[in-house]
Design an enzyme around this catalytic site. Sequence first.
Site, PDB file in Angstrom:
ATOM      1  N   GLY A  42      87.152  40.541  29.687  1.00  0.00           N
ATOM      2  CA  GLY A  42      86.329  41.415  29.979  1.00  0.00           C
ATOM      3  C   GLY A  42      84.695  41.494  30.210  1.00  0.00           C
ATOM      4  O   GLY A  42      84.553  41.372  28.567  1.00  0.00           O
ATOM      5  N   LYS A  43      83.680  41.554  30.441  1.00  0.00           N
ATOM      6  CA  LYS A  43      82.363  41.864  30.463  1.00  0.00           C
ATOM      7  C   LYS A  43      81.892  43.315  30.927  1.00  0.00           C
ATOM      8  O   LYS A  43      81.936  42.548  32.110  1.00  0.00           O
ATOM      9  CB  LYS A  43      81.789  40.589  30.046  1.00  0.00           C
ATOM     10  CG  LYS A  43      81.093  39.892  28.876  1.00  0.00           C
ATOM     11  CD  LYS A  43      80.685  38.596  28.784  1.00  0.00           C
ATOM     12  CE  LYS A  43      80.312  38.666  27.201  1.00  0.00           C
ATOM     13  NZ  LYS A  43      79.906  37.390  26.563  1.00  0.00           N
ATOM     14  N   GLY A  44      80.547  43.619  31.043  1.00  0.00           N
ATOM     15  CA  GLY A  44      80.473  44.395  31.843  1.00  0.00           C
ATOM     16  C   GLY A  44      78.529  44.479  30.891  1.00  0.00           C
ATOM     17  O   GLY A  44      78.356  44.380  29.981  1.00  0.00           O
ATOM     18  N   ALA A  45      78.177  45.793  31.964  1.00  0.00           N
ATOM     19  CA  ALA A  45      76.834  45.737  31.104  1.00  0.00           C
ATOM     20  C   ALA A  45      76.524  46.509  30.131  1.00  0.00           C
ATOM     21  O   ALA A  45      75.584  46.676  29.267  1.00  0.00           O
ATOM     22  CB  ALA A  45      76.044  46.942  32.314  1.00  0.00           C
ATOM     23  N   PHE A  46      77.741  47.418  29.570  1.00  0.00           N
ATOM     24  CA  PHE A  46      77.323  48.098  28.057  1.00  0.00           C
ATOM     25  C   PHE A  46      78.094  47.715  27.282  1.00  0.00           C
ATOM     26  O   PHE A  46      78.011  47.627  26.079  1.00  0.00           O
ATOM     27  CB  PHE A  46      78.353  49.231  29.080  1.00  0.00           C
ATOM     28  CG  PHE A  46      77.671  50.150  29.322  1.00  0.00           C
ATOM     29  CD1 PHE A  46      75.644  50.423  29.492  1.00  0.00           C
ATOM     30  CD2 PHE A  46      78.546  50.537  31.004  1.00  0.00           C
ATOM     31  CE1 PHE A  46      75.483  51.305  30.776  1.00  0.00           C
ATOM     32  CE2 PHE A  46      77.569  51.192  31.786  1.00  0.00           C
ATOM     33  CZ  PHE A  46      75.838  51.248  31.709  1.00  0.00           C
TER      34      PHE A  46
ATOM     35  N   VAL B 131      85.310  43.571  26.521  1.00  0.00           N
ATOM     36  CA  VAL B 131      86.822  43.290  25.872  1.00  0.00           C
ATOM     37  C   VAL B 131      86.891  42.986  25.566  1.00  0.00           C
ATOM     38  O   VAL B 131      87.119  41.562  25.863  1.00  0.00           O
ATOM     39  CB  VAL B 131      87.628  43.978  27.087  1.00  0.00           C
ATOM     40  CG1 VAL B 131      88.735  44.131  26.752  1.00  0.00           C
ATOM     41  CG2 VAL B 131      86.985  45.544  28.170  1.00  0.00           C
TER      42      VAL B 131
ATOM     43  N   ASP C 170      86.524  57.041  39.740  1.00  0.00           N
ATOM     44  CA  ASP C 170      85.992  56.199  39.572  1.00  0.00           C
ATOM     45  C   ASP C 170      87.281  55.562  39.591  1.00  0.00           C
ATOM     46  O   ASP C 170      87.075  53.991  39.019  1.00  0.00           O
ATOM     47  CB  ASP C 170      85.315  55.348  37.978  1.00  0.00           C
ATOM     48  CG  ASP C 170      84.513  54.238  38.751  1.00  0.00           C
ATOM     49  OD1 ASP C 170      84.010  54.038  39.677  1.00  0.00           O
ATOM     50  OD2 ASP C 170      84.172  53.796  37.889  1.00  0.00           O
TER      51      ASP C 170
END
Lengths: 346, 628
Positions: B256-260, B263, B372
């Site tokens: 997983g990848k996100g802005a912050f 994973v 959320d």
Amino acid sequence: MSNLFSGINARFRGTSSKAPGQNKSPITTSSGQPNSPTNLSPGSQSSSSLAPKIPPLPSSPSLAQNIGMDDTNSMMSNGEDVLGSYHLPRPLPLWLNASYAKHIVKGNFMTLSARPKTVEQGEWIAHQVVEHYRNLWNFVRVIHEKEDDGTTICNPSTCPRMSAGANHSFTWLNAKREPVELPAYEYITLMQRWISGKIDDVNIFPTDTNGVSFAHNPAITTSPLSQLTNPGDKEWIGKRSGFPENFVEVCQTIFRQMFRVYAHLYWAHFIDPFYHLNLEKQLNSCFSHFVLTACALDMLKPHELEPMQPLIDLWAANGTFPQGCKAYEYANHRAGDRLMQLANIS
Amino acid sequence: MDPNRLHLNFGNNGDRLAPSDRTYPTTPSTFPQPVFPNASGQQAAQQAQGGQQYGYPANNYFPPGQYQQGYAPQGGDYGNAGYQPRSNTPGTNDPNVGLAHQFSHQNLGGAARGNAYGGSRGPSPGQRPRTAGGSGNQQPGYGYGNAPPLPTSSSRNAPDFQQAPERYPEKYGINSNNNQKKCSQLAADFFKDSVKRARERNLRQSEMEQKLSEPSQSASRREQIWQNGGKKEARYLRFLRTKDKPENYTTVKIIGKGAFGEVKLVQKKSDGVVYAMKSLIKTEMFKKDQLAHVRAERDILAESDSPWVVKLFTTFQDANFLYMLMEFLPGGDLMTMLIKYEIFSEDITRFYIAEIVLAIEAVHKLGFIHRDIKPDNILLDRGGHVKLTDFGLSTGFHKLHDNNYYQQLLQGKSNRPRDRNSVAIDQINLTVSNRAQINDWRRSRRLMAYSTVGTPDYIAPEIFTGHGYTFDCDWWSLGTIMFECLVGWPPFCAEDSHDTYRKIVNWRQSLYFPDDITLGAEAEHLIRSLICNTEVRLGRSGAHEIKNHAFFRGVEFDSLRRIRAPFEPRLTSATDTTYFPTDEIDQTDNATVLKAQALAAGKPIEDTPEMSLPFIGYTFKRFDNNFR
């Protein structure tokens, strides 16, 4: 557990007051020296004992009871005598004022120091060394870390010696095993380097989770010890968990060094900066927990507590040290009570 | 003076100190009692002392002013009281309630934060017993920079002592004052963590003793139990004194990848155990104001022991990243599943929605509002059962507490996220016939999930209209997820977030059930009971309202987690990532990227990274399955 907490007669404290020079003998950490990153090794003595420090023996129980009947005055003067024997500066340091000897935590600190029954003693000591070292460093950082202009709160002009009041200063042994006096800042730097050198050495503080052992319990561990160790071999604390033969000795030295730093923090920096920065309760909690642990695990001997004896007395009197623990037994309760009285708490 | 006291202080009277029969505080039954456990004589003596306010108030580890509410261990109740005190906070307009409020409990004695969050906290509860001496403790604004302790009877007449000057923290430099904050918080954390650990350890000890005492236990079995117990404790102690670092793990895949951050599926080198490792980029967290969220997530995961919440094993950090080592849930997330299956049957929807109800209920019982809840945050474990994750970090969480942020979004111009493929979708026109278009939307959805802005699709209107919100905002989200399961897209799906916000706020007009999809009457009724104004929303007075809805007729909530899930992941190994869209994720990890950047810029690396102030106290270590 009994070996941890077997009672030591409170009188030990009184009788053990050393003849001058007794603690001049160098400590036996020669085995640690080759690892020492500098040509100075942590050595150690309390020097400049400028005054005889021989608190009177605690009264016999019968006398105590006698006094306890009604005569508070004689008790007070008694406590005063003990305090007097400490040769403390007057007025007394702020940290001996019970109003400033308080904590951020309430409750029995012993619950945090007592070894879990199944855990092997060496493993527990190792854990406590690391925890207390981390705690202590939180305070040291405040006085020791440079500001952007390069200044530090503890520096050679504020603290030309590693002192704990006028009566005590600590020396470091150089390569020739000669005691040298250093500014506190430098002493602490060397001390930190030396301790982390030990703690980070996996030969002294093994981290491999496969090497662990457990506490021997004769009631349950039916396999004879001979199965766990070879009969003729030397036995030592922590051996079965992979700790080296001098492990306890190293840990005692670490605790002694940490104690000196705490003593310096109290004597030289309690107000400046810890009180000003509102950290005195944190300091009290971490140091009292430290003393409890060190005494319970026999990492510090009663006579080594000397520079901080009056605070230990006070904490025994104000309930910080639970009855029955060694720190409580090492305290002089009359001195503690007298300090409480002086602070108008009784 | 009280004769009892003298008696006490002379110590050698023979009626105390009977070392042989001393039980030690590790005895579980005595542990949480801060009174030194022992013979009645001692107790009495202690009480006499307690009368002087210098004994051990039996239920009070922390003096007032330090731990205002969150940590008041009373008997065995440590940490459980959360729901009650924290439920005071929702319903206010204070943007700092909820997760951030929880966060505030962690910042003990830190002046700045104390002020920032103090407003919603209220005065120190009156039931706190006064403890030793009673000077200065009760000041609500305990921090630093105050005057000396209030002059009380205890300190007034003490000419024998050095006088306390006026506290003057400003005389020290910035670093000293920063170190003050670190010191204050780390000392408080140390005691809080140590008490918690000791308590848990004693629980394990008593469990073990119970096993040992079973008469059927053979001697060799007893010995084994003892030895294993000791070794597990020892392994945990070694874990505690060892600094963890990313080099101790090998990356299997980035899942997983996100802005912050990202994973990764990792494997611990020493024992081969598989974990999900979330690594967050410190500078990004700092820039985007995510510190409170990170801290909140660490706290909720650290405190929780619920099967409905993803398990956190440890947290650590280095110069550039915060790391969270969590259990790996190989089933992927509900978003991926919805992308794959488009819609669920009513039965399958019932199963997932029922499990999500239980999961949300568990989070609420911990005292948190998730705020959320969305398909990306609903993970599936090995057996296909639901677990919630992303408490406070998740990509959609950008300034979630900041009403202004949403006001701007509502009033401002269309604010199209750059990294989202623009897909023209008018929800009104969506029918089964243009599934292809919907599939485009679904793919863009994943991009959306990884962006800083995140998707607002599931957020309740009251959160961004700024009229205050409470626990039931999570039930709104549940309604929107249920809609998506049955219909194939979320009810307020729109071309960009700006339109979505508008649709949510005008939900009365925009909530629309497409004609070509037949929903059961009960299903539609439940959705409409959740997607509605907070005043009438189902679940407002507890999860039982939802559980009792006709849609769930026949559902055995208590045993739900034990039945077979409708989709069970089929896995070939412990590191199987079939259920993660790994081929859509750039497999270059952030550490590599950062290293390259740092090298290019010639930036020095901090020497004591774990001490950088904003992240102080982040490190956490759980005694768990590893050691059990």
